[in-house]
Design an enzyme around this catalytic site. Structure first.
Site, short mmCIF file in Angstrom:
data_model
loop_
_atom_site.label_atom_id
_atom_site.label_comp_id
_atom_site.label_asym_id
_atom_site.label_seq_id
_atom_site.Cartn_x
_atom_site.Cartn_y
_atom_site.Cartn_z
NE ARG A 48 26.06 19.39 32.43
CZ ARG A 48 26.94 18.92 31.89
NH1 ARG A 48 26.90 17.99 30.82
NH2 ARG A 48 27.97 19.56 31.86
CE1 TYR A 100 0.17 17.19 33.91
CE2 TYR A 100 2.00 17.17 32.53
CZ TYR A 100 1.07 17.79 33.41
OH TYR A 100 1.62 18.72 34.36
CG ASP A 173 2.76 9.66 30.82
OD1 ASP A 173 2.56 9.20 31.86
OD2 ASP A 173 2.48 11.13 30.80
CE LYS A 198 2.14 14.14 38.89
NZ LYS A 198 1.74 13.93 37.40
#
Ligand SMILES: *Cc1c(COP(=O)(O)O)cnc(C)c1O
Length: 375
Positions: A48, A100, A173, A198
């Site tokens: 982690r 978005y 972004d 993407k």
């Protein structure tokens, strides 16, 4: 070195132990301490916190965006959340009004409940942005360019300057452009956020997100904490898939952009299309700015068809090669009725269709749209 070379080699160095030419996946969750109980320098403790495969991907991504450090998270939404978690509860943030829809949901539906002051502004209007800054309160300006779904182009250099005049950070972004087409940190931004689902993934088979910071500083430390403590980290296999697809990112992105230019020109001349939003068209209001800050105008476009929702859905239903699906950036072309994906808060016009252009031959894509629009 140039981007193509970095994309091919960063995080993919030959492995010293085995001579392997392509990276291995380290699935181990925990790593052995030295006999003295300490961890050897540069080693890992627990996945982690850090993991060799994730570290390789983060190094590659930081290099491609020209950042000091990158943090890989499980999705683009987890990356956005890590940025908002790195602010203080009563901070004021300005977010682009066309972006978005999930970013709006994370900011307004989740973090506003924890006291974050969230306001939306048209980031193509510099005076409107200046007027919304609250002295001493605004910590972050978040923008998307080209924006989702209207492909509005915002001046990253000017907006970063305005943010800095107000001691605020500028986050971009960069999902739609990818570093192949646009490098926001070089234009003055402080943070780049990605949905690596993407273009980086590129094959519609991996979810991922990332935050890239221009500098290692107090804010990047907060992002690191948000990643490690909250634990929305990207799994080693998914990091490996991204390392697998990134060498072809420049090739895919350029082929997709070339196809998109042809598709956009076809659609712009079609009588059933009322408006075509694509920065590669000279009629687009952001055309000159996109030409200045982007290498190519990308492969996302949207159209507004003659009529309303029914006519739009009808055209989507008739597509044969374009797949009816949300998302973007994959090798296959997609089409969707955007307002129905965005839900009740949508401001997207009901007659708008969003297209993600893939790497098929442009002639075939145009033929499919021609027959879908013919009826
Ligand atoms: C898809 C997308 C996101 C969200 O990413 P997920 O990986 O789906 O969580 C954020 N920003 C943009 C521009 C996107 O297209």
């Amino acid at each position: 070195m140039k981007l193509e070379t970095l994309a091919t080699h960063l995080g993919r160095e030959v492995e010293a132990a085995s001579g392997a030419v392509s990276p291995s996946i380290v699935l181990a969750t925990t790593f052995e301490r030295g006999a003295d109980g300490a961890y050897p320098p540069g080693s890992h403790m627990y996945s982690r916190v850090s993991n060799p495969t994730r570290a390789a991907w983060e190094r590659a991504l930081a290099g491609l965006e020209g950042g000091a450090v990158a943090f890989a998270l499980a999705s683009g939404q987890a990356a956005a959340a890590a940025v908002f978690q790195s602010l203080d509860p009563t901070d004021h943030v300005l977010i682009g009004d066309d972006r978005y829809h999930g970013t709006r949901a994370v900011a307004s539906d989740l973090f506003a409940r924890w006291g974050l002051q969230v306001e939306y502004v048209d980031t193509t209007d510099l005076n409107a942005v200046r007027a919304r800054f609250r002295p001493g309160r605004t910590r972050l300006l978040w923008l998307e360019s080209p924006s989702n779904p209207l492909t509005r182009v915002s001046d990253i250099t000017a907006l970063a300057e305005i943010a800095h005049q107000h001691q605020a950070l500028c986050a971009v972004d960069n999902t739609w452009a990818s570093p192949v087409l646009q490098r926001p940190l070089a234009l003055g931004a402080d943070l780049v956020v990605h949905s690596t689902t993407k273009y980086f993934g590129g094959h519609s088979d991996v979810l991922g997100g990332a935050v890239v910071c221009a500098r290692e500083d107090a804010f990047s430390e907060r992002v690191r904490l948000a990643q490690r403590l909250v634990g929305g980290v990207q799994a080693p296999f998914d990091c490996w898939l991204l390392l697998r697809s990134t060498p072809t990112l420049p090739l895919r992105v350029r082929a997709q952009a070339a196809n998109a230019q042809r598709v956009a020109e076809f659609l712009a001349g079609h009588p059933r299309v009322a408006a075509t939003h694509y920065p590669g068209l000279t009629s687009h209001p952001g055309h000159a700015l996109a030409a200045r800050q982007m290498a190519l105008p990308g492969s996302m476009l949207s159209i507004q068809v003659q009529g309303g929702q029914a006519e739009a859905l009808d055209i989507v239903a008739r597509c044969r090669l374009f797949t009816r699906a949300t998302s973007l950036g994959g090798v296959e072309s997609l089409i969707e009725h955007r307002a129905s994906v965005e839900g009740p808060h949508t401001t997207t016009p009901a007659n708008l269709l969003r297209l993600s252009i893939g790497i098929e031959h442009a002639d075939d894509l145009i033929d499919d749209l021609r027959q879908a629009l013919a009826a």
